[in-house]
Motif scaffolding. Structure first.
Motif, PDB file in Angstrom:
ATOM      1  N   VAL A  33      -5.387 -26.696  19.994  1.00  0.00           N
ATOM      2  CA  VAL A  33      -6.583 -27.391  18.536  1.00  0.00           C
ATOM      3  C   VAL A  33      -5.435 -28.499  18.071  1.00  0.00           C
ATOM      4  N   MET A  34      -6.134 -29.015  17.843  1.00  0.00           N
ATOM      5  CA  MET A  34      -5.991 -30.192  17.203  1.00  0.00           C
ATOM      6  C   MET A  34      -7.064 -30.774  16.497  1.00  0.00           C
ATOM      7  N   SER A  39     -10.175 -24.957  14.319  1.00  0.00           N
ATOM      8  CA  SER A  39     -11.235 -25.421  14.443  1.00  0.00           C
ATOM      9  C   SER A  39     -12.074 -25.243  12.852  1.00  0.00           C
ATOM     10  N   CYS A  40     -12.028 -24.206  12.431  1.00  0.00           N
ATOM     11  CA  CYS A  40     -13.249 -23.354  11.820  1.00  0.00           C
ATOM     12  C   CYS A  40     -12.327 -23.831  10.469  1.00  0.00           C
ATOM     13  N   THR A  74     -12.316 -32.276  15.389  1.00  0.00           N
ATOM     14  CA  THR A  74     -11.139 -31.503  15.914  1.00  0.00           C
ATOM     15  C   THR A  74     -12.354 -30.934  17.218  1.00  0.00           C
ATOM     16  N   LEU A  75     -10.941 -30.609  17.936  1.00  0.00           N
ATOM     17  CA  LEU A  75     -10.366 -30.821  19.450  1.00  0.00           C
ATOM     18  C   LEU A  75     -10.264 -29.851  20.319  1.00  0.00           C
ATOM     19  N   CYS A 131     -15.080 -30.584  21.149  1.00  0.00           N
ATOM     20  CA  CYS A 131     -14.240 -31.662  20.453  1.00  0.00           C
ATOM     21  C   CYS A 131     -14.949 -31.580  19.441  1.00  0.00           C
ATOM     22  N   VAL A 132     -15.258 -31.132  18.267  1.00  0.00           N
ATOM     23  CA  VAL A 132     -16.688 -31.193  17.179  1.00  0.00           C
ATOM     24  C   VAL A 132     -16.168 -32.525  16.531  1.00  0.00           C
TER      25      VAL A 132
END
Length: 445
Positions: free
Chosen positions: A393-394, A223-224, A386-387, A377-378
């Motif tokens: 992680v998706m 995600s980062c 990004t979840l 979820c960002v």
């Protein structure tokens, strides 16, 4: 599955009655009696409304929900209001109104006011109409959430949606006029805010400053990396590993000596547990105002430390949920989802205390596992996100669509509409099952 759907349908029917307000109140509603347990819930966000809805399905309770404002606001979606103030209408709804009791069914009401003190058996409320009252309780659920730099969370000056809309309109004008925006903090809030600004105003200069060496500290590295790449591709300047020594009139001075000048500066450096109301119990003596008996349970950052049943130690009829508390054994992320899991267990334990049954321990009492699923979820504007769900992680459009569905259904549920209630009854059950079986939390977590 059929049993789950039937239970969800019954819950949705109850919530629909709550939303209907006075229309649902039968004539000749039963008056309050000593035999009916008085439940006071302070705070009408994720935990408070979840507990309210679950307890209303029980019998023999008189429930009072207290909040300083007369509306629910979906906090995870609020950052879009910075560039699009009109988005507020999509993430807010009115709080539940009164539901009268028929026979031994539970009754409920909503009181708009600010809790100013918490005693051993009563809370003191400064009501919106200018009056004050001491509200006695048999059970107290504290769901006061957290505080954050404005306007991310409403203040006591924003009791009505009209006042809240005015705040966002002013913030929107300030952002629209700015050429250079600086965001202090590259955690989830800072990253999401940058994403919203760059999606609406692709020509603006946006700078993120953080003492950490990367964005989204504590999140999965996948995600980062996705968020870092997305921001850089759209021209964001990431000043990472930089500590700030001062911020004065838009001039941010860094330890390195560099000065960043911006037209508007947003502080996204974290929240604080909202426990200020525990500074008083509503009484005073020769030594001044007495502190709440709950104040002895305050821990790191002023959060209330609870036991495994989410009770305040020494006060078994007081439960503390969500952002304002710490359950040391679980050490879970503070999210709307986990606040609602807190609420489900606290509501069940209230009824178990009523029937003298053993209490359920958190979180196994509601999740069936030793942990709650780590779900986040960002979003990066409306069309990318990004979840994460434990180890899964998706990133991309599908998570963005997922977040929109979660947001829309949560507001529907808060408004008491069956479609939202049904969705979240089913969704909560599925997420708990996935967390126990197919997608368990990593053992090192």
């Amino acid at each position: 599955a059929l049993t789950l759907l039937l239970a969800a349908y019954r819950a949705a029917r109850t919530a629909a009655l709550v939303a209907a307000g006075a229309r649902s109140t039968p004539p000749g509603a039963a008056p309050l009696t000593a035999a009916r347990a008085r439940v006071v819930i302070v705070g009408a966000s994720f935990a408070g409304i979840a507990a309210y809805r679950e307890l209303l399905r029980e019998r023999g309770l008189d429930i009072t929900l207290i909040d300083f404002k007369d509306y629910f606001e979906y906090t995870p979606g609020v950052l879009r209001c910075f560039p699009q103030p009109s988005y507020l209408r999509k993430i807010t709804c009115a709080l539940p109104r009164a539901v009268g009791a028929l026979g031994n069914a539970s009754s409920a009401r909503t009181l708009i006011g600010e809790v100013t003190a918490v005693g051993e058996d009563a809370v003191h409320v400064s009501c919106a109409d200018g009056t004050s009252t001491a509200l006695e309780f048999d059970y107290l659920l504290l769901c006061c959430g957290s505080t954050y730099a404005g306007p991310v969370k409403p203040s006591t000056r924003e009791r009505t949606l009209e006042a809240r809309r005015a705040t966002w309109a002013e913030s929107g004008r300030e952002l629209a006029a700015a050429s250079h925006v600086a965001i202090i903090g590259a955690g989830a809030v800072g990253v999401e805010l940058a994403g919203e600004i760059l999606s609406t105003y692709p020509g603006k200069r946006v700078t993120l400053i953080d003492a950490n060496s990367g964005v989204l500290k504590g999140f999965d590295t996948r995600s980062c990396k996705h968020c870092d790449s997305w921001l850089r591709a759209r021209g964001a300047e990431l000043m990472l590993g930089e500590r700030i020594t001062s911020t004065v009139d838009g001039a941010i001075t860094l330890e390195s000596g560099r000065i960043v000048r911006a037209d508007v500066v947003y502080r996204c450096t974290g929240w604080q547990p909202n426990t200020a109301l525990l500074g008083s119990d509503g009484t005073s003596g020769a030594g001044g105002t007495s502190s709440s008996p709950l104040a002895v349970s305050l821990g790191v950052r002023g959060a209330v430390v609870v036991n495994d049943f989410l009770q305040v130690p020494g006060n078994p009829r007081v439960f503390c949920l969500g952002d304002m508390m710490i359950h040391e054994r679980s050490s879970e992320l503070k999210l709307g989802h986990t606040a609602e899991v807190n609420a489900h267990l606290a509501a069940k334990n209230v009824m178990r205390m009523q029937s003298a049954e053993p209490l359920l321990a958190y979180p196994r009492g509601v999740t069936g596992a030793e942990t709650t699923p780590k779900i986040y979820c960002v979003s990066l504007g409306a069309y990318d996100a990004t979840l994460g769900f434990n180890s899964l992680v998706m990133s991309g459009f599908v998570p963005a669509l997922t977040k929109w569905v979660l947001e829309w259904t949560k507001v529907q549920a808060a408004a008491g509409r069956p479609i939202g209630i049904l969705f979240w009854q089913f969704g909560d059950a599925v997420s708990m099952w996935l967390g126990r079986t197919l997608l368990p939390a990593p053992k090192s977590a």
